[in-house]
Design a protein around this motif. Structure first.
Motif, PDB file in Angstrom:
ATOM      1  N   UNK A 273      31.911  33.491  33.961  1.00 24.51           N
ATOM      2  CA  UNK A 273      31.317  32.223  34.401  1.00 24.51           C
ATOM      3  C   UNK A 273      30.640  32.445  35.753  1.00 24.51           C
ATOM      4  N   UNK A 274      29.324  32.270  35.783  1.00 23.61           N
ATOM      5  CA  UNK A 274      28.552  32.662  36.959  1.00 23.61           C
ATOM      6  C   UNK A 274      28.872  31.827  38.193  1.00 23.61           C
ATOM      7  N   UNK A 278      30.330  32.123  43.685  1.00 23.26           N
ATOM      8  CA  UNK A 278      30.170  31.557  45.028  1.00 23.26           C
ATOM      9  C   UNK A 278      31.507  31.166  45.650  1.00 23.26           C
ATOM     10  N   UNK A 279      32.605  31.491  44.966  1.00 24.50           N
ATOM     11  CA  UNK A 279      33.929  31.117  45.455  1.00 24.50           C
ATOM     12  C   UNK A 279      34.704  32.345  45.935  1.00 24.50           C
ATOM     13  N   UNK A 360      31.296  37.310  46.724  1.00 25.68           N
ATOM     14  CA  UNK A 360      32.060  36.402  47.585  1.00 25.68           C
ATOM     15  C   UNK A 360      32.483  37.008  48.919  1.00 25.68           C
ATOM     16  N   UNK A 361      32.173  38.282  49.156  1.00 30.76           N
ATOM     17  CA  UNK A 361      32.556  38.888  50.427  1.00 30.76           C
ATOM     18  C   UNK A 361      31.857  38.215  51.601  1.00 30.76           C
ATOM     19  N   UNK A 362      30.544  37.977  51.461  1.00 31.45           N
ATOM     20  CA  UNK A 362      29.804  37.313  52.535  1.00 31.45           C
ATOM     21  C   UNK A 362      30.308  35.890  52.775  1.00 31.45           C
ATOM     22  N   UNK A 433      38.087  21.317  40.145  1.00 28.06           N
ATOM     23  CA  UNK A 433      38.057  21.827  38.776  1.00 28.06           C
ATOM     24  C   UNK A 433      36.791  22.644  38.566  1.00 28.06           C
ATOM     25  N   UNK A 434      36.961  23.834  37.998  1.00 27.41           N
ATOM     26  CA  UNK A 434      35.845  24.715  37.656  1.00 27.41           C
ATOM     27  C   UNK A 434      35.836  24.855  36.140  1.00 27.41           C
ATOM     28  N   UNK A 435      34.671  24.676  35.519  1.00 23.02           N
ATOM     29  CA  UNK A 435      34.632  24.713  34.058  1.00 23.02           C
ATOM     30  C   UNK A 435      33.483  25.572  33.552  1.00 23.02           C
TER      31      UNK A 435
END
Length: 521
Positions: A273-274, A278-279, A360-362, A433-435
């Motif tokens: 899931x793209x 960003x998390x 997500x490192x940055x 919630x992430x879907x």
């Protein structure tokens, strides 16, 4: 090979038939993690669609041993009565109570859900999991007193917060919580609010009772000591899950809920899931001071919260709480933050590092740079001795003595770090919630107040996953029986609020106060 009864379920017409299945036939839904969220969602679905096949996977030997464990959280029934971080002060000095109303509404849904489960004998003995403990907020200093008074006055516009009292008098506060006043400088200016109908909740007890009931269904299977390691979308609109189980290395599911606490982020990263790119996650642990000295315990019956110290994050708000655990009263004070790289209390020291990738490192570095006050706060917390922690307790309980208190390690939380569009990444305090794009996979990320709002979060998941079914008369009618206020707001509705609270309190054996919008305290 386990035998199970599999329902071939058609959400378009809300029909299903049961057939004997084997491991290669998809389960209707897999729930990952055996905590309060999976237990709540699982029993919700069994009530709505009894023929559903459900599998629950838990890496530990029993359920509710991470954040849902009775010692890993403060047990506050989060209704926004005492938690000051849910009522923000705006730049113009006014108080925003929208978040407090949202949290309070959600907790009312949880109480209705638990009342229904008691009626159905799914939950037993309400006193084993929920008890009235008044909720208080206390502050000192002119600026904080002005804030608390303004907050109290603004909350009086909502029926949900009627019955709350406010006082700046030591004598009155002494009636509510004697330990707070005993030994305090009588000239110190303080202010407090008091809500008699607050609660203490044992989320582990709720979870264990529900899991025990779920295990009794022949189309529900709970696999303990069994870790889900990877999730992949199939070409036929199902999901394949890889497990640590030597017998069933791979399983298939139509729907998946990831309620694995800190482990949820790492599992989401395996799904493809793209949006999860960003998390990132930031792990924070906690410690509490605890006493069961009954001479002290009997002089305090309240959960007392104050504001976070200046330049510290919302998670740092200290509180002194009465707890009821297995029928025994005790006092708890904290939290004191700890830090390690684990995403779960029983996790791996490599969790944080395994969660990092080129996406997500940055965001993690940006959040660390922008949240220097958090880093400073954690360093200061880690340097505190037990004596330092007792001194912090003395701001609440001036006569506290080191000999009466012991330190316990609480749960591990993973705060969300989220990169917003065209903005730098920021640390989020709450749940999300992430879907997947088709809503067949949903995960819960974040921390407080997740447990208190488990029922309303489950409703949100159900409405996303099974939208066609929730629109049917069958499911809609069941949901209104389970949650009498379903699809209605209590805030602003005096008649409905009083009806719901009377119904809930009579079943859960809680104190209820009939109120009206014209009441003033």
């Amino acid at each position: 090979m386990d035998k199970c009864y599999h329902s071939e379920f058609d959400v378009s017409n809300n029909t299903s038939k049961q057939v004997l299945c084997d491991i290669n036939i998809p389960t209707d839904i897999v729930l990952i993690g055996a905590g309060i969220m999976s237990a709540t969602l699982g029993i919700f679905l069994k009530i709505l669609e009894p023929k559903f096949t459900i599998k629950i996977y838990e890496k530990l030997a029993k359920g509710a041993q991470e954040s849902s464990n009775v010692w890993n959280n403060a047990g506050t029934g989060h209704a926004a009565f005492c938690e000051l971080n849910y009522t923000k002060e705006k730049e113009d000095g006014s108080i925003d109570i929208d978040k407090a109303i949202e949290i309070s509404e959600s907790f009312e849904i949880s109480r209705q859900f638990w009342a229904y489960l008691v009626k159905q004998k799914i939950l037993n003995n309400p006193k084993s999991f929920i008890n009235n403990i008044p909720h208080m907020s206390i502050v000192w200093g002119k600026k904080n007193i002005n804030f608390l008074q303004n907050r109290f006055q603004k909350l009086q516009n909502s029926i949900l917060f009627k019955g709350m009292y406010y006082s700046e008098k030591h004598q009155k506060i002494n009636e509510w919580a004697p330990l707070i006043i005993n030994g305090r400088n009588p000239n110190q200016k303080i202010a407090a609010t008091y809500m008699k109908t607050g609660t203490d909740v044992n989320f582990e007890e709720i979870t264990q009772q529900i899991l025990n009931k779920l295990q009794g269904y022949n189309n529900v299977k709970i696999y303990y000591k069994n870790k889900i390691t990877k999730i992949k979308k199939d070409n036929n609109d199902t999901w394949t899950l890889s497990t640590s189980n030597n017998k069933h290395k791979k399983i298939h599911a139509r729907y998946i809920f990831i309620g694995a606490g800190g482990a949820s982020l790492k599992l989401l990263q395996t799904t493809g899931i793209k949006k999860i790119n960003k998390y990132a996650g930031f792990p924070v642990g906690g410690q509490f001071l605890v006493t069961n000295n009954q001479t002290i315990v009997h002089k305090h019956l309240a959960k007392v919260y104050t504001q976070s110290p200046t330049n510290t994050p919302p998670m740092s708000a200290p509180h002194m709480d009465t707890r009821i655990i297995n029928g025994e009263k005790m006092l708890l004070f904290g939290p004191f933050a700890t830090f390690n790289s684990k995403f779960l209390k029983y996790g791996s020291w490599l969790d944080l590092f395994y969660s990092l990738n080129r996406y997500n490192l940055l965001p993690l570095l940006e959040a660390g740079y922008d949240n220097f006050k958090l880093i400073k706060y954690l360093i200061n917390q880690l340097m505190m001795t037990k004596k330092d922690k007792i001194n912090a307790l003395k701001e609440f309980y001036p006569k506290a003595e080191l000999k009466d208190w012991k330190l316990i390690q609480a749960g591990q939380r993973v705060q969300i770090i989220k990169k917003n569009k065209n903005k730098r990444a920021s640390l989020q305090f709450g749940t999300e919630l992430i879907s997947s794009s088709d809503n067949t996979l949903i995960a819960l990320l974040g921390a407080s107040p997740g447990a208190s709002t488990a029922a309303s979060i489950s409703l949100e998941i159900i409405n996303k996953m099974f939208q066609q079914s929730t629109n049917t008369t069958s499911w809609n009618n069941k949901l209104k029986i389970i949650i009498p206020s379903y699809n209605q707001k209590l805030d602003g509705n005096e008649i409905l609020t009083n009806e719901i609270r009377q119904y809930v309190c009579s079943i859960l054996e809680l104190t209820n106060i009939k109120i009206n919008l014209n009441d003033s305290k």
